[in-house]
Design a protein around this motif. Structure first.
Motif, mmCIF file in Angstrom:
data_model
loop_
_atom_site.group_PDB
_atom_site.id
_atom_site.type_symbol
_atom_site.label_atom_id
_atom_site.label_comp_id
_atom_site.label_asym_id
_atom_site.label_seq_id
_atom_site.Cartn_x
_atom_site.Cartn_y
_atom_site.Cartn_z
ATOM 1 N N LEU A 106 70.115 40.964 10.604
ATOM 2 C CA LEU A 106 69.275 40.883 11.798
ATOM 3 C C LEU A 106 67.906 40.312 11.446
ATOM 4 O O LEU A 106 67.405 40.493 10.336
ATOM 5 C CB LEU A 106 69.101 42.278 12.421
ATOM 6 C CG LEU A 106 70.355 43.024 12.859
ATOM 7 C CD1 LEU A 106 69.966 44.293 13.587
ATOM 8 C CD2 LEU A 106 71.247 42.152 13.722
ATOM 9 N N ASP A 107 67.290 39.638 12.422
ATOM 10 C CA ASP A 107 65.940 39.132 12.182
ATOM 11 C C ASP A 107 64.957 40.302 12.297
ATOM 12 O O ASP A 107 65.302 41.383 12.792
ATOM 13 C CB ASP A 107 65.591 38.002 13.161
ATOM 14 C CG ASP A 107 65.606 38.432 14.622
ATOM 15 O OD1 ASP A 107 65.081 39.535 14.927
ATOM 16 O OD2 ASP A 107 66.130 37.686 15.463
ATOM 17 N N PRO A 108 63.716 40.120 11.817
ATOM 18 C CA PRO A 108 62.750 41.234 11.787
ATOM 19 C C PRO A 108 62.522 41.900 13.139
ATOM 20 O O PRO A 108 62.410 43.125 13.213
ATOM 21 C CB PRO A 108 61.473 40.555 11.265
ATOM 22 C CG PRO A 108 61.968 39.420 10.437
ATOM 23 C CD PRO A 108 63.189 38.925 11.141
ATOM 24 N N LYS A 109 62.466 41.119 14.210
ATOM 25 C CA LYS A 109 62.226 41.688 15.537
ATOM 26 C C LYS A 109 63.389 42.587 15.947
ATOM 27 O O LYS A 109 63.179 43.690 16.477
ATOM 28 C CB LYS A 109 62.037 40.565 16.555
ATOM 29 C CG LYS A 109 61.692 41.062 17.954
ATOM 30 C CD LYS A 109 61.443 39.891 18.900
ATOM 31 C CE LYS A 109 61.104 40.388 20.303
ATOM 32 N NZ LYS A 109 60.846 39.259 21.238
ATOM 33 N N GLU A 110 64.629 42.125 15.715
ATOM 34 C CA GLU A 110 65.791 42.923 16.063
ATOM 35 C C GLU A 110 65.868 44.182 15.195
ATOM 36 O O GLU A 110 66.296 45.244 15.660
ATOM 37 C CB GLU A 110 67.077 42.100 15.891
ATOM 38 C CG GLU A 110 67.297 41.043 16.966
ATOM 39 C CD GLU A 110 67.712 41.650 18.295
ATOM 40 O OE1 GLU A 110 67.869 42.875 18.385
ATOM 41 O OE2 GLU A 110 67.885 40.880 19.262
ATOM 42 N N ARG A 111 65.454 44.085 13.938
ATOM 43 C CA ARG A 111 65.491 45.245 13.052
ATOM 44 C C ARG A 111 64.562 46.335 13.562
ATOM 45 O O ARG A 111 64.895 47.519 13.537
ATOM 46 C CB ARG A 111 65.085 44.836 11.634
ATOM 47 C CG ARG A 111 66.094 43.970 10.949
ATOM 48 C CD ARG A 111 66.588 44.572 9.654
ATOM 49 N NE ARG A 111 65.537 44.778 8.678
ATOM 50 C CZ ARG A 111 65.111 43.862 7.832
ATOM 51 N NH1 ARG A 111 65.649 42.642 7.844
ATOM 52 N NH2 ARG A 111 64.177 44.133 6.965
ATOM 53 N N VAL A 112 63.381 45.945 14.019
ATOM 54 C CA VAL A 112 62.427 46.922 14.553
ATOM 55 C C VAL A 112 63.011 47.604 15.784
ATOM 56 O O VAL A 112 62.933 48.824 15.925
ATOM 57 C CB VAL A 112 61.086 46.248 14.894
ATOM 58 C CG1 VAL A 112 60.186 47.202 15.671
ATOM 59 C CG2 VAL A 112 60.381 45.793 13.614
ATOM 60 N N ARG A 113 63.605 46.825 16.672
ATOM 61 C CA ARG A 113 64.191 47.393 17.891
ATOM 62 C C ARG A 113 65.333 48.337 17.541
ATOM 63 O O ARG A 113 65.477 49.412 18.128
ATOM 64 C CB ARG A 113 64.704 46.265 18.790
ATOM 65 C CG ARG A 113 65.334 46.785 20.070
ATOM 66 C CD ARG A 113 65.510 45.687 21.090
ATOM 67 N NE ARG A 113 65.879 46.249 22.386
ATOM 68 C CZ ARG A 113 65.819 45.589 23.533
ATOM 69 N NH1 ARG A 113 65.366 44.363 23.544
ATOM 70 N NH2 ARG A 113 66.180 46.168 24.651
#
Length: 268
Positions: free
Chosen positions: A144-151
């Motif tokens: 996952l990209d960083p934004k998706e990982r945070v979510r």
């Protein structure tokens, strides 16, 4: 696995270890896909071989399988049927979870059009369909990209408020801020278990000290493509399919219940 003993309560548990450390094997044992050669695994007093145990379990495997021509909503309704939910409850729960994971607007689109992050969010939604009080997530943020990982980490933290969440990863940042307890595995053994205290220093530095060589050695290894593993998850598929004929109603997990995992010997 080599004489692993655990007692888990409501909260998020971060299972850390390099590839090949035994994380997936442990999780498959907890989910009843693999049988330990010794010891026992129980959830609220129920063994992992019984329907009552399965009714309290939610599982997102590392290689999450799906039918590409299903829409997101159709897939959740299909999984709800396999888990034995009544039709009305299945529709209601599917819509609730689509909203929770932020897929309401994409629920009518085919899964093959979803991004990697959207597929993973759909995966956690199916794991929550039966109000799981034990949620097992095998490297859910890989790729996952960083934004998706945070979510995704936010979703996991929310689930951990009422359920036992066991999250495996080799990415320290995925768990260091949301895990109530850290479990670290190496060569089938637990080498660390408990809450990580700042007084011990940096968690990632400790992890690299333990697994640095193994991490570097495996960085170049090719990983199987995600989303194409439905056939490779045959035991999981068969276990779920069998529940259609059993016609039982899943229990509602309320959290706060203990699960004990004690395994002995070495799983090959």
């Amino acid at each position: 696995m080599d004489h692993v003993s655990l007692k888990l309560r409501t909260g998020v548990y971060g299972l850390l270890g390099a590839n090949g450390a035994g994380k997936t094997t442990l999780m498959r044992m907890i989910c009843g896909i693999l049988r330990p050669s010794e010891g026992r695994i129980t959830l609220a007093g129920q063994p992992e071989t019984c329907e009552a145990y399965w009714s309290m379990l939610g599982y997102l495997p590392q290689d999450f399988g799906y039918y590409p021509d299903f829409t997101g909503r159709e897939f959740l309704l299909y999984m709800a049927a396999l888990k034995g939910l009544p039709k009305f409850r299945a529709r209601q729960k599917s819509e609730e979870l689509l909203e929770l994971v932020g897929l309401t607007g994409q629920a009518g689109k085919k899964i093959k059009t979803y991004s990697g992050g959207m597929k993973q969010r759909l995966g956690i939604a199916q794991a929550l369909l039966n109000d799981s009080c034990l949620l097992v997530l095998d490297e859910p943020t890989a790729g996952l990209d960083p934004k998706e990982r945070v979510r995704f980490r936010d979703l996991i933290a929310q689930a951990g408020q009422s359920s036992i969440v066991l999250l495996s990863t080799h990415i320290v940042s995925d768990v260091e801020h949301i895990a109530d307890s850290i479990l670290m595995m190496k060569e089938g053994r637990l080498i660390y278990q408990g809450k990580w205290e700042e007084s011990r220093g940096d968690l990632e530095a400790f992890y690299l000290e333990q697994f640095g060589d193994e991490t570097e050695r495996r960085d170049g290894e090719e990983k199987p493509p995600r989303g194409q593993g439905w056939q490779r998850q045959k035991p999981f598929r068969e276990a779920l399919t069998a529940e259609i004929d059993r016609e039982y109603s899943p229990g509602n997990g309320t959290g706060g219940e203990d699960t004990e995992a004690e395994t002995g010997g070495r799983q090959k």
